[in-house]
Design an enzyme around this catalytic site. Structure first.
Site, PDB file in Angstrom:
ATOM      1  N   THR A   1     -87.481  73.958 -94.287  1.00  0.00           N
ATOM      2  CA  THR A   1     -88.846  73.982 -93.770  1.00  0.00           C
ATOM      3  C   THR A   1     -89.850  73.712 -94.879  1.00  0.00           C
ATOM      4  OG1 THR A   1     -90.547  75.459 -92.833  1.00  0.00           O
ATOM      5  CG2 THR A   1     -88.798  76.491 -94.098  1.00  0.00           C
TER       6      THR A   1
ATOM      7  N   TYR B   1     -89.951  84.950 -93.452  1.00  0.00           N
ATOM      8  CA  TYR B   1     -89.371  83.683 -92.988  1.00  0.00           C
ATOM      9  C   TYR B   1     -89.265  82.684 -94.134  1.00  0.00           C
ATOM     10  CZ  TYR B   1     -89.066  79.137 -90.669  1.00  0.00           C
ATOM     11  OH  TYR B   1     -88.698  77.868 -90.306  1.00  0.00           O
TER      12      TYR B   1
END
Length: 362
Positions: free
Chosen positions: A138, A181
């Site tokens: 990501t 995250y």
């Protein structure tokens, strides 16, 4: 979680491509692409995200001889190892995908994103012939980019640095993990790269920006392009976090699938490398600009409200895609307005809604 898959449930004598999270949005599109060309695919998915059962049913209906499935969690080490034992290649998409969820339950976020990835890497490392693995990382590994300066130009932020404006964020950008995250995905990203360096497992990392397209079940926490369209099509209000001028480079899922397939095909050349994958500067767009385009598609004003910025949100993130395009031989991505129109048509059709087809400029 279920017992490990029996090898008899696979097409006899064939080594499938294992896709963890294969019933999800990107996974289902990738599985469909591979199966359509005669590849056997093993979909490994816990089926926790609402709507993904429909994706799996769609895959099995389209490719009954090519698609097999295991319903299990990546925290189930026995099922994961059994599923990886005969794989000819692995695409690791399974993840806890929401920053908000990671702040609520950081332990589960760690166990899925980092623990599950390490379990999979170990299963591959133990094989005498480790297959290639491509990992979905990501842009959050670069943090909130707080050291950069931006200015607001109309409905969008733009960087002061002309090189950043022209090309986007490159792979040389220092890693800076924010939120649980960001830490779990960033840690997994680094483990995947190190298993190529330390153990010779042929791995590659794709650090994705915002992927959108058909079969996406967007929610407020993840998949914002589809979420905005779903709310607009259903005539429901939309909450925007921040001022809506934050910019992302959106990429159609068909282009993302092409990148994953190219990484597998060229793994000998790209193993041990990480690439930024997104729509690039040509597909850089703010939330407000997407919302304005959606108003045109649905033919009515949207009911919008605004809330505070969320943790770790970046004012601006655009991928520098020059390296990934060159190394993987990727064509220019689909223009975002055409992709948005295509997604709107799919979402309307999947919900039994009428949507007047409008021509959308390239």
């Amino acid at each position: 979680m279920t017992a490990p898959l029996s090898k008899a449930s696979l097409t006899a004598g064939r080594r499938p491509v294992l896709i963890t999270g294969g019933a999800g949005f990107i996974g289902a599109n990738l599985a469909d692409s591979l199966a359509a060309e005669g590849r056997d695919v093993l979909v490994y998915d816990a089926l926790l995200r609402p709507g993904v059962e429909a994706n799996l049913a769609w895959l099995k209906d389209r490719h009954p001889e090519r698609i097999s499935a295991v319903t299990a969690d990546v925290r189930d080490a026995a099922s994961l190892a059994a599923s990886a034992s005969d794989a000819s290649a692995v695409v690791h998409l399974a993840a806890q995908v929401a920053v908000t969820t990671s702040l609520t339950d950081p332990v589960a976020d760690f166990a899925v994103n980092l623990g599950g990835t390490l379990t999979l890497l170990e299963a591959l490392r133990r094989r005498p012939d480790p297959p290639p693995l491509v990992f979905a990382s990501t842009n959050k590994v670069y943090g909130d980019l707080a050291d950069l300066t931006f200015r607001r130009v109309g409905d969008a932020y733009a960087p002061e640095d002309p090189a950043l404006l022209a090309h986007g964020v490159g792979e040389e950008r220092p890693l800076d993990f924010h939120t649980p995250y960001g830490c779990s995905k960033g840690g997994a990203d680094q483990y995947v790269l190190d298993y190529a360096r330390s153990f010779g497992v042929p791995t590659c990392v794709l650090r994705m920006s915002c992927i959108y397209g058909p079969r996406q079940m967007g929610t407020e926490d993840q998949g914002w392009v589809a979420h905005f369209l779903i709310r607009a099509l259903e005539g429901r209000p939309i909450t925007v976090y921040g001022d809506g001028c934050q910019v992302r480079d959106v990429l159609d899922v068909g282009d993302a699938v092409a990148a994953y397939r190219a990484a597998l095909a060229r793994i000998a050349q790209v193993k041990g490398r990480a690439y930024n994958l997104g729509g690039g500067p040509a597909n850089a767009v703010s939330l407000r600009q997407v919302l304005a385009a959606i108003e045109t598609i649905v033919g009515h004003p949207l009911a919008l409200s605004f809330e505070d910025w969320r943790a770790g949100d970046q004012r601006y993130y655009v991928s520098d895609t020059r390296r990934v395009a060159a190394d993987l031989g990727l064509p220019p991505p689909l223009p975002w307005r055409r992709g948005l129109d295509r997604l709107a048509e799919w979402l309307a059709g999947s919900r039994g809604l009428s949507l007047e087809t409008r021509s959308v400029p390239a």
